[in-house]
Design a protein around this motif. Structure first.
Motif, mmCIF file in Angstrom:
data_model
loop_
_atom_site.group_PDB
_atom_site.id
_atom_site.type_symbol
_atom_site.label_atom_id
_atom_site.label_comp_id
_atom_site.label_asym_id
_atom_site.label_seq_id
_atom_site.Cartn_x
_atom_site.Cartn_y
_atom_site.Cartn_z
ATOM 1 N N THR A 163 0.855 -1.185 0.000
ATOM 2 C CA THR A 163 0.000 0.000 0.000
ATOM 3 C C THR A 163 0.890 1.235 0.000
ATOM 4 N N ASN A 164 0.670 2.130 -0.933
ATOM 5 C CA ASN A 164 1.529 3.297 -1.130
ATOM 6 C C ASN A 164 0.873 4.537 -0.538
ATOM 7 N N VAL A 165 1.106 4.769 0.749
ATOM 8 C CA VAL A 165 0.547 5.962 1.388
ATOM 9 C C VAL A 165 1.344 7.204 1.023
ATOM 10 N N GLY A 166 2.496 7.002 0.398
ATOM 11 C CA GLY A 166 3.321 8.142 0.004
ATOM 12 C C GLY A 166 2.676 9.041 -1.025
ATOM 13 N N VAL A 167 1.709 8.510 -1.810
ATOM 14 C CA VAL A 167 1.055 9.352 -2.811
ATOM 15 C C VAL A 167 0.259 10.475 -2.161
ATOM 16 N N PHE A 168 -0.019 10.358 -0.859
ATOM 17 C CA PHE A 168 -0.739 11.410 -0.140
ATOM 18 C C PHE A 168 0.222 12.336 0.600
ATOM 19 N N GLY A 169 1.547 12.116 0.417
ATOM 20 C CA GLY A 169 2.532 12.918 1.133
ATOM 21 C C GLY A 169 2.767 12.449 2.555
ATOM 22 N N VAL A 170 2.281 11.245 2.880
ATOM 23 C CA VAL A 170 2.399 10.698 4.237
ATOM 24 C C VAL A 170 3.714 9.944 4.359
ATOM 25 N N ASP A 171 4.390 10.111 5.508
ATOM 26 C CA ASP A 171 5.696 9.473 5.696
ATOM 27 C C ASP A 171 5.583 7.978 5.960
ATOM 28 N N THR A 172 4.617 7.578 6.752
ATOM 29 C CA THR A 172 4.471 6.155 7.066
ATOM 30 C C THR A 172 3.137 5.916 7.748
ATOM 31 N N GLY A 173 2.863 4.652 8.074
ATOM 32 C CA GLY A 173 1.625 4.290 8.758
ATOM 33 C C GLY A 173 1.755 2.880 9.292
ATOM 34 N N THR A 174 0.708 2.407 9.955
ATOM 35 C CA THR A 174 0.673 1.027 10.462
ATOM 36 C C THR A 174 -0.439 0.297 9.722
ATOM 37 N N PRO A 175 -0.141 -0.273 8.553
ATOM 38 C CA PRO A 175 -1.192 -0.869 7.726
ATOM 39 C C PRO A 175 -1.792 -2.117 8.379
ATOM 40 N N ILE A 176 -3.089 -2.338 8.110
ATOM 41 C CA ILE A 176 -3.791 -3.523 8.601
ATOM 42 C C ILE A 176 -3.747 -4.587 7.517
ATOM 43 N N LEU A 177 -3.494 -5.810 7.910
ATOM 44 C CA LEU A 177 -3.389 -6.917 6.973
ATOM 45 C C LEU A 177 -4.670 -7.116 6.186
ATOM 46 N N ASN A 178 -4.522 -7.405 4.906
ATOM 47 C CA ASN A 178 -5.659 -7.874 4.124
ATOM 48 C C ASN A 178 -6.033 -9.252 4.668
ATOM 49 N N PRO A 179 -7.313 -9.527 4.956
ATOM 50 C CA PRO A 179 -7.690 -10.802 5.578
ATOM 51 C C PRO A 179 -7.124 -12.008 4.820
ATOM 52 N N GLY A 180 -6.544 -12.937 5.573
ATOM 53 C CA GLY A 180 -5.996 -14.142 4.985
ATOM 54 C C GLY A 180 -4.566 -14.025 4.526
ATOM 55 N N GLU A 181 -3.986 -12.825 4.594
ATOM 56 C CA GLU A 181 -2.610 -12.625 4.150
ATOM 57 C C GLU A 181 -1.672 -12.526 5.348
ATOM 58 N N SER A 182 -0.386 -12.696 5.090
ATOM 59 C CA SER A 182 0.593 -12.745 6.170
ATOM 60 C C SER A 182 1.294 -11.421 6.410
ATOM 61 N N ALA A 183 1.373 -10.555 5.375
ATOM 62 C CA ALA A 183 2.139 -9.324 5.521
ATOM 63 C C ALA A 183 1.626 -8.254 4.575
ATOM 64 N N ILE A 184 1.879 -6.989 4.958
ATOM 65 C CA ILE A 184 1.553 -5.855 4.099
ATOM 66 C C ILE A 184 2.632 -4.802 4.286
ATOM 67 N N LEU A 185 3.136 -4.276 3.173
ATOM 68 C CA LEU A 185 4.209 -3.282 3.186
ATOM 69 C C LEU A 185 3.646 -1.916 2.829
ATOM 70 N N ALA A 186 3.817 -0.953 3.723
ATOM 71 C CA ALA A 186 3.404 0.426 3.462
ATOM 72 C C ALA A 186 4.623 1.231 3.017
ATOM 73 N N VAL A 187 4.465 1.989 1.928
ATOM 74 C CA VAL A 187 5.547 2.799 1.361
ATOM 75 C C VAL A 187 5.227 4.267 1.604
ATOM 76 N N GLY A 188 6.131 4.969 2.259
ATOM 77 C CA GLY A 188 5.914 6.376 2.547
ATOM 78 C C GLY A 188 6.377 7.284 1.419
ATOM 79 N N ALA A 189 6.181 8.561 1.603
ATOM 80 C CA ALA A 189 6.573 9.547 0.599
ATOM 81 C C ALA A 189 8.096 9.571 0.449
ATOM 82 N N ILE A 190 8.559 9.722 -0.783
ATOM 83 C CA ILE A 190 9.990 9.843 -1.067
ATOM 84 C C ILE A 190 10.330 11.328 -1.138
ATOM 85 N N LYS A 191 11.189 11.777 -0.223
ATOM 86 C CA LYS A 191 11.476 13.210 -0.104
ATOM 87 C C LYS A 191 12.982 13.451 -0.099
#
Length: 480
Positions: A399-427
């Motif tokens: 999940t790319n939260v960086g498109v909103f200018g956000v540095d990071t977050g604590t993403p919630i897993l998609n049900p049934g999946e083991s991991a989710i990677l959040a990408v922050g803004a590149i500055k």
């Protein structure tokens, strides 16, 4: 004249267009009574809890009746349209009402008849892939209030609900057509508190809307066209809500469709899988330079090349180096299921809500193939044509939260999946590079994982590998 009309009139029922879906909302009809249709022709668009889907009719003939209006929510297995497959024949009888739901005309009649209490009886399963719904065949009269006309009774009930006494235990149930009852349910309106203005004390749609947001001067309600889904690769901002009416202090939006399903899934995930989130901040200057070089590469001509492409490839390489992270928890069988394939989910925020289509077998793709798959995924979502199948079977998500200018977050897993990677803004930020402070392209990654499946050591290795690749993208070659 008595004749068998079953051979002439065919009922098309709401199919289960996903896996286990129980209902869908009719967004738009593309035909009307009297139109000629052919086998395979799209007759309507419906929205399920997962996506908007166009439904083709499996008959040749003439549209006889549309059983539901646009905006109606219909149970799977319920007839939504009647087709006359033998127009002009000698049979003149009307088709019998659908066994599971009344037609629009029948609904109006029911609304004006005394309410009755139904005894549930389970309907038999219909076509393959259809669900079953509760229906009723036996009714008994509702207890009436002697000597009190229905409209007067409704006014009396309204007075009671306004604080002029406790509601009478045997008061008549408010009169309203099924679509109006559904509207009231969606808006959270108690029909017993609505003042009816329709004939014979029937509550209308306007009455329900007035109960939600009463205003001194009633304004016409203008339907708002549904915008097409416009996601960025990992989510774009949903469309803004319609401007509130003058003087309105609140606006209520029914919780349904994709947003309703997402809310239920996120609550279930958050309170079922123990989440752990780890963070890392890194220098991605080399990755950004490689993105620019790939854009000019003839082998990538016409393909979507952006940082997300290399981040996705880096995650796939990290999973290959740490395959235990790609797993699922099977509570029923008390097993951990290790998956030898990666269906890479890309979270996308759309006007209908969050959707997570995934790229099947992404682990087998070359960089150009992955770029093409990402481009097709985004284009399909932007057109609002993401299918339920495209959102099933995911294993890990980005999940790319960086498109909103956000540095990071604590993403919630998609049900049934083991991991989710959040990408922050590149500055561009000051960074110590080769012993000197220099301006460098910096971002923060956050990896959430299911702690039943992934311990801290494994989660840390995966996140560290992704970061190492993005800091030095040559590892895409050496580690792959």
């Amino acid at each position: 004249m008595t004749a068998d009309t079953s051979l002439r009139f065919r009922e098309f029922k709401m199919p289960d267009v996903g896996e286990g879906l129980t209902e869908a909302e009719i967004l738009k009809w593309y035909v009307k009574p009297g139109d000629t249709v052919t086998d395979g022709q799209v007759v309507c668009e419906v929205e399920t809890a997962k996506a908007a889907v166009e439904l083709p009719i499996p008959y040749d003939g003439v549209v006889h009746e549309l059983r539901f209006e646009e905006g109606a929510t219909v149970d799977v297995g319920t007839s939504i349209i009647t087709i006359d497959v033998a127009p002009g024949s000698a049979l003149v009888e009307e088709p019998p009402p659908a066994a599971t739901e009344p037609s629009l005309a029948a609904a109006e009649q029911v609304a004006q008849e005394p309410e009755e209490k139904a005894e549930p009886q389970r309907r038999q399963p219909v076509l393959v892939g259809y669900g079953v719904a509760e229906s009723s065949t036996k009714r008994r009269p509702r207890k009436a209030t002697p000597g009190v006309p229905e409209q007067a009774a409704a006014a009396a009930i309204q007075a009671e609900m306004n604080g002029h006494g406790a509601p009478a235990p045997d008061r008549p149930r408010p009169l309203a057509k099924p679509p109006v009852r559904k509207l009231a349910k969606d808006l959270g309106v108690d029909l017993a508190q609505v003042i009816p203005t329709g004939p014979d004390g029937v509550i209308t749609r306007e009455d329900v809307h007035a109960a939600v947001a009463p205003a001194p001067v009633a304004a016409p309600v203008t339907p708002v066209a549904r915008p097409a889904e416009q996601p960025a690769p990992a989510g774009a901002a949903p469309a803004q809500a319609a401007a509130p009416a003058a003087g309105a202090r609140e606006t209520r939006v029914p919780i349904k469709g994709v947003r309703k399903a997402t809310a239920a899934a996120m609550v279930g995930s958050a309170f079922t899988a123990p989440h752990v989130t780890e963070f890392i901040t890194l220098d991605v200057t080399r990755t950004m330079k490689l993105v620019e070089e790939l854009k000019a590469d003839k082998d990538m001509a016409g393909l979507r090349v952006n940082p997300l492409l290399l981040i996705a490839k880096a995650l796939l390489v990290a999973i290959k180096r740490n395959p235990e992270v790609n797993a699922a928890w099977d509570e029923a069988n008390q097993e951990i299921v290790h998956k030898h394939y990666v269906n890479l989910g890309i979270a996308a925020a759309t006007p209908r809500g969050l959707i997570v289509p995934n790229i099947k077998d992404a682990h087998e793709m070359t960089l150009p193939e992955l770029a093409q798959a990402l481009g097709e995924l985004v284009a399909t979502a932007r057109e609002g044509r993401t299918t339920p199948a495209a959102m099933q079977g995911g294993t890990v998500t980005i999940t790319n939260v960086g498109v909103f200018g956000v540095d990071t977050g604590t993403p919630i897993l998609n049900p049934g999946e083991s991991a989710i990677l959040a990408v922050g803004a590149i500055k561009l930020q000051p960074w110590v590079h080769k012993g000197k402070v220099k301006p460098r392209q910096v971002t923060t990654l956050a990896l959430s994982f299911d702690h039943r499946l992934v311990d801290g050591a494994l989660g840390s290795k995966v996140l560290a590998d992704v970061a190492a690749i993005l800091e030095n993208p040559k590892r895409l070659i050496t580690w792959a």
